[in-house]
Design a protein around this motif. Structure first.
Motif, PDB file in Angstrom:
ATOM      1  N   LYS A 149       0.829  -1.204   0.000  1.00 24.16           N
ATOM      2  CA  LYS A 149       0.000   0.000   0.000  1.00 24.16           C
ATOM      3  C   LYS A 149       0.868   1.260   0.000  1.00 24.16           C
ATOM      4  O   LYS A 149       0.503   2.272  -0.603  1.00 24.16           O
ATOM      5  N   VAL A 150       2.020   1.183   0.674  1.00 22.99           N
ATOM      6  CA  VAL A 150       2.971   2.297   0.627  1.00 22.99           C
ATOM      7  C   VAL A 150       3.431   2.508  -0.814  1.00 22.99           C
ATOM      8  O   VAL A 150       3.478   3.633  -1.312  1.00 22.99           O
ATOM      9  N   ALA A 151       3.756   1.407  -1.501  1.00 25.48           N
ATOM     10  CA  ALA A 151       4.200   1.508  -2.891  1.00 25.48           C
ATOM     11  C   ALA A 151       3.117   2.117  -3.781  1.00 25.48           C
ATOM     12  O   ALA A 151       3.410   2.922  -4.675  1.00 25.48           O
ATOM     13  N   LYS A 152       1.871   1.749  -3.534  1.00 32.01           N
ATOM     14  CA  LYS A 152       0.773   2.266  -4.362  1.00 32.01           C
ATOM     15  C   LYS A 152       0.569   3.768  -4.184  1.00 32.01           C
ATOM     16  O   LYS A 152      -0.021   4.421  -5.058  1.00 32.01           O
ATOM     17  N   LEU A 153       1.058   4.320  -3.072  1.00 24.79           N
ATOM     18  CA  LEU A 153       0.946   5.761  -2.855  1.00 24.79           C
ATOM     19  C   LEU A 153       1.951   6.542  -3.709  1.00 24.79           C
ATOM     20  O   LEU A 153       1.835   7.767  -3.831  1.00 24.79           O
ATOM     21  N   GLY A 154       2.946   5.817  -4.276  1.00 25.15           N
ATOM     22  CA  GLY A 154       3.903   6.488  -5.150  1.00 25.15           C
ATOM     23  C   GLY A 154       5.346   6.417  -4.702  1.00 25.15           C
ATOM     24  O   GLY A 154       6.182   7.176  -5.198  1.00 25.15           O
ATOM     25  N   LEU A 155       5.674   5.491  -3.795  1.00 26.52           N
ATOM     26  CA  LEU A 155       7.058   5.298  -3.380  1.00 26.52           C
ATOM     27  C   LEU A 155       7.639   4.070  -4.069  1.00 26.52           C
ATOM     28  O   LEU A 155       7.022   3.003  -4.088  1.00 26.52           O
ATOM     29  N   GLY A 156       8.815   4.235  -4.633  1.00 23.12           N
ATOM     30  CA  GLY A 156       9.530   3.123  -5.244  1.00 23.12           C
ATOM     31  C   GLY A 156      10.788   2.830  -4.460  1.00 23.12           C
ATOM     32  O   GLY A 156      11.505   3.754  -4.061  1.00 23.12           O
ATOM     33  N   TYR A 157      11.070   1.550  -4.231  1.00 25.83           N
ATOM     34  CA  TYR A 157      12.208   1.148  -3.406  1.00 25.83           C
ATOM     35  C   TYR A 157      13.133   0.259  -4.223  1.00 25.83           C
ATOM     36  O   TYR A 157      12.700  -0.761  -4.770  1.00 25.83           O
ATOM     37  N   VAL A 158      14.405   0.646  -4.290  1.00 26.73           N
ATOM     38  CA  VAL A 158      15.429  -0.141  -4.976  1.00 26.73           C
ATOM     39  C   VAL A 158      16.382  -0.668  -3.910  1.00 26.73           C
ATOM     40  O   VAL A 158      17.257   0.059  -3.440  1.00 26.73           O
ATOM     41  N   PRO A 159      16.240  -1.923  -3.514  1.00 25.16           N
ATOM     42  CA  PRO A 159      17.079  -2.449  -2.435  1.00 25.16           C
ATOM     43  C   PRO A 159      18.505  -2.677  -2.887  1.00 25.16           C
ATOM     44  O   PRO A 159      18.783  -2.837  -4.085  1.00 25.16           O
ATOM     45  N   GLU A 160      19.417  -2.693  -1.928  1.00 20.92           N
ATOM     46  CA  GLU A 160      20.824  -2.924  -2.236  1.00 20.92           C
ATOM     47  C   GLU A 160      21.032  -4.289  -2.886  1.00 20.92           C
ATOM     48  O   GLU A 160      21.903  -4.461  -3.734  1.00 20.92           O
ATOM     49  N   GLU A 161      20.189  -5.270  -2.519  1.00 19.70           N
ATOM     50  CA  GLU A 161      20.375  -6.638  -3.013  1.00 19.70           C
ATOM     51  C   GLU A 161      19.932  -6.817  -4.464  1.00 19.70           C
ATOM     52  O   GLU A 161      20.108  -7.887  -5.042  1.00 19.70           O
ATOM     53  N   ARG A 162      19.312  -5.778  -5.046  1.00 19.13           N
ATOM     54  CA  ARG A 162      18.864  -5.772  -6.455  1.00 19.13           C
ATOM     55  C   ARG A 162      17.636  -6.647  -6.679  1.00 19.13           C
ATOM     56  O   ARG A 162      16.620  -6.179  -7.118  1.00 19.13           O
ATOM     57  N   ARG A 163      17.723  -7.956  -6.468  1.00 20.55           N
ATOM     58  CA  ARG A 163      16.550  -8.836  -6.530  1.00 20.55           C
ATOM     59  C   ARG A 163      15.833  -8.804  -7.875  1.00 20.55           C
ATOM     60  O   ARG A 163      14.602  -8.730  -7.942  1.00 20.55           O
ATOM     61  N   ILE A 164      16.583  -8.828  -8.940  1.00 25.43           N
ATOM     62  CA  ILE A 164      15.943  -8.985 -10.243  1.00 25.43           C
ATOM     63  C   ILE A 164      15.515 -10.443 -10.425  1.00 25.43           C
ATOM     64  O   ILE A 164      15.925 -11.324  -9.665  1.00 25.43           O
ATOM     65  N   PHE A 165      14.693 -10.674 -11.430  1.00 21.95           N
ATOM     66  CA  PHE A 165      14.311 -12.044 -11.783  1.00 21.95           C
ATOM     67  C   PHE A 165      15.342 -12.552 -12.793  1.00 21.95           C
ATOM     68  O   PHE A 165      15.313 -12.183 -13.976  1.00 21.95           O
ATOM     69  N   THR A 166      16.257 -13.385 -12.323  1.00 16.26           N
ATOM     70  CA  THR A 166      17.412 -13.757 -13.127  1.00 16.26           C
ATOM     71  C   THR A 166      17.062 -14.605 -14.343  1.00 16.26           C
ATOM     72  O   THR A 166      17.807 -14.613 -15.325  1.00 16.26           O
ATOM     73  N   ASP A 167      15.942 -15.328 -14.303  1.00 10.43           N
ATOM     74  CA  ASP A 167      15.557 -16.174 -15.431  1.00 10.43           C
ATOM     75  C   ASP A 167      14.649 -15.456 -16.420  1.00 10.43           C
ATOM     76  O   ASP A 167      14.257 -16.040 -17.436  1.00 10.43           O
ATOM     77  N   LEU A 168      14.314 -14.202 -16.121  1.00 11.05           N
ATOM     78  CA  LEU A 168      13.519 -13.398 -17.054  1.00 11.05           C
ATOM     79  C   LEU A 168      14.434 -12.467 -17.835  1.00 11.05           C
ATOM     80  O   LEU A 168      15.496 -12.073 -17.361  1.00 11.05           O
ATOM     81  N   THR A 169      14.024 -12.086 -19.027  1.00  7.64           N
ATOM     82  CA  THR A 169      14.793 -11.132 -19.818  1.00  7.64           C
ATOM     83  C   THR A 169      14.646  -9.729 -19.226  1.00  7.64           C
ATOM     84  O   THR A 169      13.812  -9.482 -18.344  1.00  7.64           O
ATOM     85  N   VAL A 170      15.466  -8.825 -19.749  1.00 10.06           N
ATOM     86  CA  VAL A 170      15.363  -7.428 -19.338  1.00 10.06           C
ATOM     87  C   VAL A 170      13.948  -6.907 -19.579  1.00 10.06           C
ATOM     88  O   VAL A 170      13.330  -6.299 -18.689  1.00 10.06           O
ATOM     89  N   LEU A 171      13.404  -7.149 -20.765  1.00  9.55           N
ATOM     90  CA  LEU A 171      12.053  -6.673 -21.076  1.00  9.55           C
ATOM     91  C   LEU A 171      11.012  -7.304 -20.151  1.00  9.55           C
ATOM     92  O   LEU A 171      10.074  -6.619 -19.712  1.00  9.55           O
TER      93      LEU A 171
END
Length: 233
Positions: A72-94
């Motif tokens: 709900k915090v995110a839906k208010l307009g806050l974006g969080y980029v954690p130090e750990e990155r946490r991308i989906f490694t098996d998904l493409t960039v797109l």
């Protein structure tokens, strides 16, 4: 736009943030500075309600965030980029970018893939590559880009220059300045004072979870004793 007042945060019985207070105006880039373990990441997690403060308030555009669910915090307009990155490694960039897509938010930039590829040209060249094929710096860029697909009005960047090559650090600095020119408000935590000074308007220094300085970058430059006391290795 963002105001922290008297925030106290704990991990179990460990008192990590002590009466932390600072505020940010719309369109500012503020650097949260301090040595490793000073409480910078906990501050960001407290804003996002991933760590629930015990006392105090976190107000975003007049709304107290304390007690809200993180989504709900995110839906208010806050974006969080954690130090750990946490991308989906098996998904493409797109595909990673598509995961972050949110509807247009009134009063904010509506980010498209093409705009993000202009911001991060490395990702444009690797748009069909899986996340695990990217370098550490490119993964950091992808995490930021994916967060921007949510069209936030304020972004929290946790250690964006940590562990990436100097040439990527320079690209990251240019990207943050571009975000500022788009009207985005940015709070970044950093140990790299040179990087912070290149992008930030103001700085907040914390040590053992307590605020030791708040002011403009020029104010900080004028007080080398503060830098030496709280930022020198």
């Amino acid at each position: 736009m963002l105001e922290l007042s008297g925030i106290n945060a704990f991990y179990g019985k460990a008192h990590v943030l002590s009466d932390l207070s600072f505020d940010m105006a719309r369109g500012q880039v503020v650097a949260l500075l301090g040595r490793n373990g000073a409480g910078k990441t906990t501050t960001m997690k407290s804003i996002m309600q991933l760590v629930r403060p015990r006392g105090g308030s976190v107000r975003f555009e007049g709304v107290d965030l304390v007690g809200l669910a993180p989504h709900k915090v995110a839906k208010l307009g806050l974006g969080y980029v954690p130090e750990e990155r946490r991308i989906f490694t098996d998904l493409t960039v797109l595909e990673n970018l598509e995961v972050g897509r949110q509807p247009r938010r009134q009063g904010t930039t509506f980010w498209t893939e093409d705009m993000l590829f202009d911001l991060f040209p490395n990702l444009a060249e690797r748009r069909s590559n899986r996340g695990k094929a990217l370098s550490g710096g490119e993964q950091q860029m992808l995490t930021i880009a994916r967060t921007l697909m949510g069209n936030p009005s304020l972004v929290l960047l946790d250690e964006p220059s940590e562990g990436i090559a100097p040439v990527i650090v320079e690209q990251m600095a240019r990207a943050i300045l571009q975000l500022k020119s788009e009207g985005l408000t940015v709070l970044l935590s950093e140990q790299n004072l040179h990087f912070a000074k290149a992008v930030a308007d103001e700085a907040v220094i914390i040590e053992h979870g307590t605020q030791k300085f708040a002011g403009t970058i020029a104010d900080l430059d004028a007080r080398p004793e503060v830098r030496d006391a709280y930022l020198s290795v």
